[in-house]
Design a protein around this motif. Structure first.
Motif, PDB file in Angstrom:
ATOM      1  N   LEU A  47      14.844  27.440  11.550  1.00  0.00           N
ATOM      2  CA  LEU A  47      16.227  27.882  11.685  1.00  0.00           C
ATOM      3  C   LEU A  47      16.220  29.381  11.959  1.00  0.00           C
ATOM      4  CD1 LEU A  47      18.032  26.040   8.756  1.00  0.00           C
ATOM      5  CD2 LEU A  47      18.234  25.580  11.200  1.00  0.00           C
ATOM      6  N   LYS A  48      16.873  29.777  13.030  1.00  0.00           N
ATOM      7  CA  LYS A  48      16.902  31.188  13.399  1.00  0.00           C
ATOM      8  C   LYS A  48      17.494  32.034  12.282  1.00  0.00           C
ATOM      9  CE  LYS A  48      18.290  34.509  16.890  1.00  0.00           C
ATOM     10  NZ  LYS A  48      18.931  35.417  15.960  1.00  0.00           N
ATOM     11  N   VAL A  49      18.558  31.556  11.655  1.00  0.00           N
ATOM     12  CA  VAL A  49      19.187  32.314  10.570  1.00  0.00           C
ATOM     13  C   VAL A  49      18.219  32.485   9.392  1.00  0.00           C
ATOM     14  CG1 VAL A  49      20.333  30.325   9.475  1.00  0.00           C
ATOM     15  CG2 VAL A  49      21.302  32.611   9.241  1.00  0.00           C
ATOM     16  N   ALA A  50      17.406  31.472   9.103  1.00  0.00           N
ATOM     17  CA  ALA A  50      16.430  31.578   8.016  1.00  0.00           C
ATOM     18  C   ALA A  50      15.334  32.578   8.371  1.00  0.00           C
ATOM     19  CB  ALA A  50      15.827  30.208   7.703  1.00  0.00           C
ATOM     20  N   ILE A  51      14.915  32.589   9.634  1.00  0.00           N
ATOM     21  CA  ILE A  51      13.917  33.564  10.085  1.00  0.00           C
ATOM     22  C   ILE A  51      14.488  34.972   9.979  1.00  0.00           C
ATOM     23  CG2 ILE A  51      12.573  34.386  12.068  1.00  0.00           C
ATOM     24  CD1 ILE A  51      11.450  31.814  10.857  1.00  0.00           C
ATOM     25  N   ASP A  52      15.739  35.148  10.402  1.00  0.00           N
ATOM     26  CA  ASP A  52      16.375  36.465  10.303  1.00  0.00           C
ATOM     27  C   ASP A  52      16.496  36.911   8.849  1.00  0.00           C
ATOM     28  OD1 ASP A  52      16.617  36.612  13.048  1.00  0.00           O
ATOM     29  OD2 ASP A  52      18.693  35.900  13.069  1.00  0.00           O
ATOM     30  N   ASP A  53      16.897  36.007   7.960  1.00  0.00           N
ATOM     31  CA  ASP A  53      16.993  36.331   6.534  1.00  0.00           C
ATOM     32  C   ASP A  53      15.623  36.691   5.968  1.00  0.00           C
ATOM     33  OD1 ASP A  53      19.712  35.853   6.567  1.00  0.00           O
ATOM     34  OD2 ASP A  53      19.555  33.855   5.655  1.00  0.00           O
ATOM     35  N   TRP A  54      14.606  35.934   6.367  1.00  0.00           N
ATOM     36  CA  TRP A  54      13.239  36.187   5.905  1.00  0.00           C
ATOM     37  C   TRP A  54      12.767  37.572   6.354  1.00  0.00           C
ATOM     38  CZ3 TRP A  54       8.856  36.446   9.205  1.00  0.00           C
ATOM     39  CH2 TRP A  54       7.637  36.541   8.541  1.00  0.00           C
ATOM     40  N   LEU A  55      13.071  37.931   7.587  1.00  0.00           N
ATOM     41  CA  LEU A  55      12.668  39.246   8.084  1.00  0.00           C
ATOM     42  C   LEU A  55      13.351  40.380   7.318  1.00  0.00           C
ATOM     43  CD1 LEU A  55      12.682  38.616  11.930  1.00  0.00           C
ATOM     44  CD2 LEU A  55      10.686  39.167  10.523  1.00  0.00           C
ATOM     45  N   ARG A  56      14.575  40.163   6.892  1.00  0.00           N
ATOM     46  CA  ARG A  56      15.334  41.183   6.165  1.00  0.00           C
ATOM     47  C   ARG A  56      14.941  41.277   4.703  1.00  0.00           C
ATOM     48  NH1 ARG A  56      19.708  38.461   8.551  1.00  0.00           N
ATOM     49  NH2 ARG A  56      20.252  39.401  10.524  1.00  0.00           N
ATOM     50  N   SER A  57      14.373  40.207   4.148  1.00  0.00           N
ATOM     51  CA  SER A  57      14.107  40.155   2.713  1.00  0.00           C
ATOM     52  C   SER A  57      12.791  40.823   2.357  1.00  0.00           C
ATOM     53  CB  SER A  57      14.077  38.705   2.236  1.00  0.00           C
ATOM     54  OG  SER A  57      12.852  38.094   2.596  1.00  0.00           O
ATOM     55  N   LYS A  58      12.680  41.159   1.097  1.00  0.00           N
ATOM     56  CA  LYS A  58      11.421  41.698   0.574  1.00  0.00           C
ATOM     57  C   LYS A  58      10.468  40.567   0.225  1.00  0.00           C
ATOM     58  CE  LYS A  58      13.616  45.731  -1.433  1.00  0.00           C
ATOM     59  NZ  LYS A  58      13.902  46.465  -2.649  1.00  0.00           N
ATOM     60  N   SER A  59      11.022  39.382   0.010  1.00  0.00           N
ATOM     61  CA  SER A  59      10.211  38.262  -0.433  1.00  0.00           C
ATOM     62  C   SER A  59      10.592  36.992   0.322  1.00  0.00           C
ATOM     63  CB  SER A  59      10.424  38.045  -1.935  1.00  0.00           C
ATOM     64  OG  SER A  59      10.022  36.764  -2.318  1.00  0.00           O
ATOM     65  N   GLY A  60       9.602  36.322   0.880  1.00  0.00           N
ATOM     66  CA  GLY A  60       9.854  35.032   1.516  1.00  0.00           C
ATOM     67  C   GLY A  60      10.381  34.023   0.519  1.00  0.00           C
ATOM     68  N   ARG A  61       9.962  34.142  -0.740  1.00  0.00           N
ATOM     69  CA  ARG A  61      10.430  33.253  -1.810  1.00  0.00           C
ATOM     70  C   ARG A  61      11.939  33.375  -1.976  1.00  0.00           C
ATOM     71  NH1 ARG A  61      11.443  33.754  -7.335  1.00  0.00           N
ATOM     72  NH2 ARG A  61      11.114  31.844  -8.496  1.00  0.00           N
ATOM     73  N   ALA A  62      12.471  34.586  -1.892  1.00  0.00           N
ATOM     74  CA  ALA A  62      13.903  34.810  -2.048  1.00  0.00           C
ATOM     75  C   ALA A  62      14.682  34.074  -0.965  1.00  0.00           C
ATOM     76  CB  ALA A  62      14.216  36.301  -2.018  1.00  0.00           C
ATOM     77  N   VAL A  63      14.169  34.082   0.258  1.00  0.00           N
ATOM     78  CA  VAL A  63      14.843  33.386   1.360  1.00  0.00           C
ATOM     79  C   VAL A  63      14.830  31.880   1.116  1.00  0.00           C
ATOM     80  CG1 VAL A  63      14.749  32.828   3.819  1.00  0.00           C
ATOM     81  CG2 VAL A  63      14.395  35.159   3.055  1.00  0.00           C
ATOM     82  N   LEU A  64      13.685  31.357   0.706  1.00  0.00           N
ATOM     83  CA  LEU A  64      13.597  29.926   0.454  1.00  0.00           C
ATOM     84  C   LEU A  64      14.555  29.514  -0.656  1.00  0.00           C
ATOM     85  CD1 LEU A  64       9.750  29.369   0.733  1.00  0.00           C
ATOM     86  CD2 LEU A  64      11.507  28.765   2.385  1.00  0.00           C
ATOM     87  N   LEU A  65      14.621  30.303  -1.725  1.00  0.00           N
ATOM     88  CA  LEU A  65      15.544  29.990  -2.811  1.00  0.00           C
ATOM     89  C   LEU A  65      16.993  30.078  -2.349  1.00  0.00           C
ATOM     90  CD1 LEU A  65      13.855  31.801  -5.835  1.00  0.00           C
ATOM     91  CD2 LEU A  65      13.990  29.347  -5.399  1.00  0.00           C
ATOM     92  N   GLN A  66      17.298  31.052  -1.533  1.00  0.00           N
ATOM     93  CA  GLN A  66      18.652  31.198  -1.024  1.00  0.00           C
ATOM     94  C   GLN A  66      19.023  30.003  -0.156  1.00  0.00           C
ATOM     95  OE1 GLN A  66      19.176  34.581   1.495  1.00  0.00           O
ATOM     96  NE2 GLN A  66      21.365  34.265   1.736  1.00  0.00           N
ATOM     97  N   GLN A  67      18.109  29.565   0.702  1.00  0.00           N
ATOM     98  CA  GLN A  67      18.381  28.444   1.584  1.00  0.00           C
ATOM     99  C   GLN A  67      18.567  27.154   0.788  1.00  0.00           C
ATOM    100  OE1 GLN A  67      18.871  28.585   4.928  1.00  0.00           O
ATOM    101  NE2 GLN A  67      18.709  30.787   4.701  1.00  0.00           N
ATOM    102  N   VAL A  68      17.758  26.965  -0.229  1.00  0.00           N
ATOM    103  CA  VAL A  68      17.844  25.753  -1.035  1.00  0.00           C
ATOM    104  C   VAL A  68      19.048  25.829  -1.963  1.00  0.00           C
ATOM    105  CG1 VAL A  68      16.679  24.400  -2.823  1.00  0.00           C
ATOM    106  CG2 VAL A  68      15.377  25.311  -0.912  1.00  0.00           C
ATOM    107  N   GLY A  69      19.282  27.015  -2.530  1.00  0.00           N
ATOM    108  CA  GLY A  69      20.425  27.198  -3.417  1.00  0.00           C
ATOM    109  C   GLY A  69      20.198  26.740  -4.833  1.00  0.00           C
ATOM    110  N   THR A  70      18.997  26.248  -5.122  1.00  0.00           N
ATOM    111  CA  THR A  70      18.699  25.834  -6.492  1.00  0.00           C
ATOM    112  C   THR A  70      17.672  26.764  -7.083  1.00  0.00           C
ATOM    113  OG1 THR A  70      16.960  24.353  -5.758  1.00  0.00           O
ATOM    114  CG2 THR A  70      19.153  23.398  -6.020  1.00  0.00           C
ATOM    115  N   LEU A  71      17.697  26.883  -8.357  1.00  0.00           N
ATOM    116  CA  LEU A  71      16.762  27.729  -9.103  1.00  0.00           C
ATOM    117  C   LEU A  71      16.857  29.201  -8.703  1.00  0.00           C
ATOM    118  CD1 LEU A  71      13.597  25.433  -8.958  1.00  0.00           C
ATOM    119  CD2 LEU A  71      15.312  25.536 -10.761  1.00  0.00           C
ATOM    120  N   ALA A  72      17.946  29.613  -8.111  1.00  0.00           N
ATOM    121  CA  ALA A  72      18.096  30.998  -7.654  1.00  0.00           C
ATOM    122  C   ALA A  72      18.050  31.973  -8.818  1.00  0.00           C
ATOM    123  CB  ALA A  72      19.387  31.164  -6.869  1.00  0.00           C
TER     124      ALA A  72
END
Length: 76
Positions: A47-72
């Motif tokens: 997903l382009k939006v997920a790639i963009d979020d990942w590039l902006r984040s300090k942690s790839g884990r943070a993007v994955l948690l944000q996308q999933v929305g659980t255990l944030a």
């Protein structure tokens, strides 16, 4: 200059070009969970939006948690 519009869902080759990385690097990092993506049968999709979020984040884990929305709120 001609503007290129990328689709919302990117192929491996499109993601590689977008990140300016070799496809092998993108696959390896996606398999490790460092780049957000999904393998569907033999093909990778991103997903382009997920790639963009990942590039902006300090942690790839943070993007994955944000996308999933659980255990944030879970620091573990």
């Amino acid at each position: 200059m001609e503007q290129v519009t990328l689709p919302e869902v990117l192929t491996l080759e499109e993601t590689s070009a977008y990140l300016r990385l070799p496809t092998q690097t993108v696959v390896h990092q996606a398999m490790l969970g460092n780049i957000p993506g999904r393998k569907i049968q033999d093909d990778w999709r991103f997903l382009k939006v997920a790639i963009d979020d990942w590039l902006r984040s300090k942690s790839g884990r943070a993007v994955l948690l944000q996308q999933v929305g659980t255990l944030a709120d879970d620091d573990t």
